[in-house]
Design a protein around this motif. Structure first.
Motif, PDB file in Angstrom:
ATOM      1  N   LEU A  31       0.722  -1.134   0.005  1.00  0.00           N
ATOM      2  CA  LEU A  31       0.116  -0.164   0.012  1.00  0.00           C
ATOM      3  C   LEU A  31       0.870   1.221  -0.049  1.00  0.00           C
ATOM      4  O   LEU A  31       0.612   2.401  -0.724  1.00  0.00           O
ATOM      5  N   SER A  32       2.130   1.324   0.858  1.00  0.00           N
ATOM      6  CA  SER A  32       2.863   2.426   0.818  1.00  0.00           C
ATOM      7  C   SER A  32       3.539   2.586  -0.454  1.00  0.00           C
ATOM      8  O   SER A  32       3.423   3.908  -1.097  1.00  0.00           O
ATOM      9  N   GLU A 131       2.797   8.869   3.592  1.00  0.00           N
ATOM     10  CA  GLU A 131       2.610   7.479   2.690  1.00  0.00           C
ATOM     11  C   GLU A 131       3.737   6.521   3.005  1.00  0.00           C
ATOM     12  O   GLU A 131       3.883   5.359   2.341  1.00  0.00           O
ATOM     13  N   ASP A 132       4.938   7.103   3.551  1.00  0.00           N
ATOM     14  CA  ASP A 132       6.010   5.940   3.698  1.00  0.00           C
ATOM     15  C   ASP A 132       5.803   4.886   4.871  1.00  0.00           C
ATOM     16  O   ASP A 132       4.567   4.947   5.725  1.00  0.00           O
ATOM     17  N   ILE A 133       6.688   3.847   4.808  1.00  0.00           N
ATOM     18  CA  ILE A 133       6.608   3.004   5.835  1.00  0.00           C
ATOM     19  C   ILE A 133       7.913   2.817   6.604  1.00  0.00           C
ATOM     20  O   ILE A 133       9.064   2.859   5.811  1.00  0.00           O
ATOM     21  N   VAL A 150      10.327   4.676  16.024  1.00  0.00           N
ATOM     22  CA  VAL A 150       8.951   4.568  15.849  1.00  0.00           C
ATOM     23  C   VAL A 150       7.939   5.409  16.465  1.00  0.00           C
ATOM     24  O   VAL A 150       6.879   5.811  15.930  1.00  0.00           O
ATOM     25  N   GLN A 151       8.239   5.911  17.570  1.00  0.00           N
ATOM     26  CA  GLN A 151       7.366   6.943  18.082  1.00  0.00           C
ATOM     27  C   GLN A 151       7.224   8.137  17.277  1.00  0.00           C
ATOM     28  O   GLN A 151       6.153   8.908  17.070  1.00  0.00           O
ATOM     29  N   THR A 159       3.310   4.680   8.626  1.00  0.00           N
ATOM     30  CA  THR A 159       3.143   3.224   8.959  1.00  0.00           C
ATOM     31  C   THR A 159       4.355   2.567   9.722  1.00  0.00           C
ATOM     32  O   THR A 159       5.424   2.889   9.141  1.00  0.00           O
ATOM     33  N   THR A 160       4.160   1.751  10.722  1.00  0.00           N
ATOM     34  CA  THR A 160       5.273   1.114  11.295  1.00  0.00           C
ATOM     35  C   THR A 160       5.425  -0.297  11.164  1.00  0.00           C
ATOM     36  O   THR A 160       4.165  -0.853  11.643  1.00  0.00           O
TER      37      THR A 160
END
Ligand SMILES: O=C(CO)[C@@H](O)[C@H](O)[C@H](O)[C@H](O)COP(=O)(O)O
Length: 210
Positions: A31-32, A131-133, A150-151, A159-160
């Motif tokens: 999706l990303s 839109e990144d991951i 991640v925070q 997204t992580t």
């Protein structure tokens, strides 16, 4: 499910408990890239090497050649037929991925001048778009530099995805998708992360280029 995905569990039946989370990670990554995003990667030690490895699989042909579509080949012809053909023949389709472990000048300065436990977070802040991951590897799930990255990603809507050992550590609660391989020793965990990311990279290649 694709044959590539199923082969993972034939070769590594011990990864069966991770089936749903690996598939969720694939969907999130796909999706990303569909949205025009890129993948950012962070990890320490052996996991830093994993970040570099993933970039190598995504940024060029992995299991299949990735010929440029005609429209992009034609762009190269602005340099003339011979040179344009050379450029087009040697470019390969890329899924954009950046390893955050490899920017030595930035990292040494930031570690020295600011805060080593924020070195990945700073890069997520600098590079990250909605839109990144962000993909993080942490055997413990508790490394401060990974947790902070991640925070920051979550605050920015990035997204992580986390790959950890069975405990999952702090990442278990933080990541949108968490793949917890069923081992507790660092080498065992790292040895299972590799086939997982290989299969994810193969599935992404199949989704975008085959
Ligand atoms: O593979 C190595 C070193 O190359 C291991 O020692 C391991 O990666 C390092 O201890 C890491 O700092 C562990 O961090 P993490 O996986 O718990 O986030």
């Amino acid at each position: 499910m694709s044959a590539t995905f199923e082969q993972l569990f034939v070769k590594y039946p011990d990864l069966e408990p991770c089936r749903a989370s690996i598939h969720a990670a694939f969907e999130a990554m796909k999706l990303s890239f569909e949205k025009g995003g890129k993948m950012l990667l962070a990890g320490n030690g052996g996991s830093a090497a994993d970040c570099e490895h993933v970039v190598g699989e995504l940024m060029k042909g992995f299991m299949s050649p990735r010929k440029l579509p005609k429209k992009q080949r034609d762009l190269m012809l602005v340099h003339g037929e011979e040179q344009g053909t050379y450029l087009a023949d040697h470019l390969q389709g890329a899924l954009p991925a950046i390893s955050l472990v490899s920017h030595t000048a930035f990292a040494t300065a930031f570690n020295n001048d600011v805060a080593p436990d924020m070195v990945f977070a700073q890069q997520v802040y600098g590079y990250g778009q909605q839109e990144d991951i962000l993909v993080v590897f942490s055997t413990s799930g508790n490394s401060a530099n990974i947790v902070h990255a991640v925070q920051v990603a979550k605050s920015m809507g990035v997204t992580t995805v986390g790959l950890t050992g069975e405990g999952g550590g702090r990442l278990k609660e933080l990541c949108d998708v968490i793949i917890r391989v069923p081992y507790s020793s660092t080498p065992d965990i790292q040895e299972r992360h590799l086939p997982i990311y290989h299969v994810l990279c193969m599935m992404l290649e199949e989704a975008f280029f085959v």
